[in-house]
Design an enzyme around this catalytic site. Structure first.
Site, PDB file in Angstrom:
ATOM      1  N   ASN A 236       0.750  -1.106   0.043  1.00  0.00           N
ATOM      2  CA  ASN A 236      -0.036  -0.017   0.137  1.00  0.00           C
ATOM      3  C   ASN A 236       0.920   1.111   0.061  1.00  0.00           C
ATOM      4  O   ASN A 236       1.663   1.547   0.856  1.00  0.00           O
ATOM      5  CB  ASN A 236      -0.969  -0.020   1.085  1.00  0.00           C
TER       6      ASN A 236
ATOM      7  N   VAL B  59       0.457   4.237   1.002  1.00  0.00           N
ATOM      8  CA  VAL B  59       0.230   5.041   2.042  1.00  0.00           C
ATOM      9  C   VAL B  59       0.811   4.522   3.223  1.00  0.00           C
ATOM     10  O   VAL B  59       1.066   5.197   4.262  1.00  0.00           O
ATOM     11  CB  VAL B  59      -1.320   5.515   2.093  1.00  0.00           C
ATOM     12  N   GLU B  60       0.972   3.106   3.219  1.00  0.00           N
ATOM     13  CA  GLU B  60       1.470   2.578   4.605  1.00  0.00           C
ATOM     14  C   GLU B  60       2.784   1.994   4.444  1.00  0.00           C
ATOM     15  O   GLU B  60       3.747   3.119   4.431  1.00  0.00           O
ATOM     16  CB  GLU B  60       0.409   1.106   4.637  1.00  0.00           C
ATOM     17  N   MET B  61       3.265   0.881   4.097  1.00  0.00           N
ATOM     18  CA  MET B  61       4.688   0.503   3.952  1.00  0.00           C
ATOM     19  C   MET B  61       5.214   0.668   2.838  1.00  0.00           C
ATOM     20  O   MET B  61       6.703   0.860   2.545  1.00  0.00           O
ATOM     21  CB  MET B  61       4.793  -0.993   4.405  1.00  0.00           C
TER      22      MET B  61
END
Length: 334
Positions: A135, A137-139
């Site tokens: 993702n 926006v995440e990792m």
């Protein structure tokens, strides 16, 4: 309409066997019928070997699975240092500093849930584990090949070859998620409520038993039922009174079905005192406010301060008492 009929039907069925908190045996029988003890093992755990679980634990804390090497699964789903499987943020902060759109749900007991994520877009733990790594926006790992290359550089090849010896390509993205999910299947809470159900009369105080009765009588168990106190169904956010945040359309974004508009997976209340802030958007800071809002939005009930206090006191009996420590945690030496 369906959500309202379901809640009304459940409340009518429960009201037929309400008991006094002083009658411990009757209360225990009621609690077993409405909720019950958490199972000792999650579905799929029968195929998990110790080596697979240990590899998954190591990967759960592995920051090489993030684009800048600063985040692991544990960054947003904290299980070290007695944490509740969350980061206690309104929404989680990814490697770029950008926040996600929803509050991070707890990883404790997650494998018992009907599905994963607030909108149920992943059917199981393995499918869920594949999402955050890629993702943006995440990792923010750009692709599966990069994730594999990062682990290869960290010396994981022999570990994967040992655990997945029958595979032509042991270190694969699918096997990364497989191992992480095996470890997550070990994350089962233990608490005083289950001790009470198993026969320990002293596990709950009188006030907590009264709080459980207040919980049932208020109608909370219409959705928060079963051993998880939730996690087994979807329900509209704002069954009776509309929820203020209309931006997130919930499960509708997965199914495009009008009947799924504003539907979210009902969260489990096990260990709930440790998972603030609350709701899918993380906008409610305290458990007291969450209880009061849910009663109004879902049940058309305005709880008194005493009722709210009693329910929150009971929910403390669902706190996880299991100690957890990992040699792979960045806080292992603290």
């Amino acid at each position: 309409m369906l959500s309202r009929r379901f809640i009304l039907t459940f409340l009518l069925s429960v009201s037929s066997f309400l008991v006094c908190a002083d009658d411990i045996e009757s209360l225990r029988a009621q609690a077993k019928a409405v909720h019950g003890v958490l199972p000792d093992k999650m579905p799929g755990a029968e195929n998990d070997t110790p080596a697979l679980i240990e590899l998954g634990e190591r990967l759960y804390f592995e920051t090489a699975l993030s684009n800048d090497g600063t985040q692991s699964c544990n960054s947003c789903h904290r299980i070290d240092m007695g944490r509740g499987g969350v980061d206690n943020e309104v929404t989680s902060i990814g490697v770029t500093g950008q926040r996600g759109e929803r509050n991070s749900p707890t990883v404790w007991n997650a494998g018992f849930h009907v599905s994963q994520f607030w909108d149920g877009r992943a059917t199981n733990l393995k499918e869920q584990a594949k999402g955050p790594i890629l993702n943006p926006v995440e990792m923010a790992i750009p692709d599966e090949a990069t994730a594999i290359a990062n682990l290869r550089a960290e010396g994981y090849v022999p570990l994967f070859e040992e655990v997945f010896s029958a595979d032509e390509s042991p270190l694969s993205y699918d096997n990364i998620a497989h191992a992480i999910s095996a470890f997550e299947r070990t994350l089962i809470t233990e608490d005083r409520f289950d001790a009470f159900l198993k026969g320990d009369d002293s596990a709950l105080t009188q006030k907590e038993r009264e709080g459980y009765q207040a919980f049932v009588q208020a109608g909370c168990s219409a959705c928060h039922n079963g051993p998880l106190f939730g996690g087994n169904m979807y329900m509209k956010m704002g069954v009776v009174h509309p929820y203020a945040n209309k931006k997130d359309k919930g499960r509708f974004t997965v199914t495009n079905s009008p009947s799924d508009m504003y539907m979210f997976k009902v969260p489990s209340l096990r260990n709930v005192t440790k998972t603030a802030p609350y709701f899918h958007d993380g906008t409610v800071a305290t458990l007291e406010e969450a209880v009061a809002q849910m009663a109004w939005l879902q049940l058309n009930r305005k709880l008194s301060e005493q009722e709210t206090e009693d329910i929150v006191r009971f929910l403390g009996a669902l706190d996880n008492t299991k100690e957890f420590a990992s040699a792979y945690s960045e806080n292992a030496s603290e």
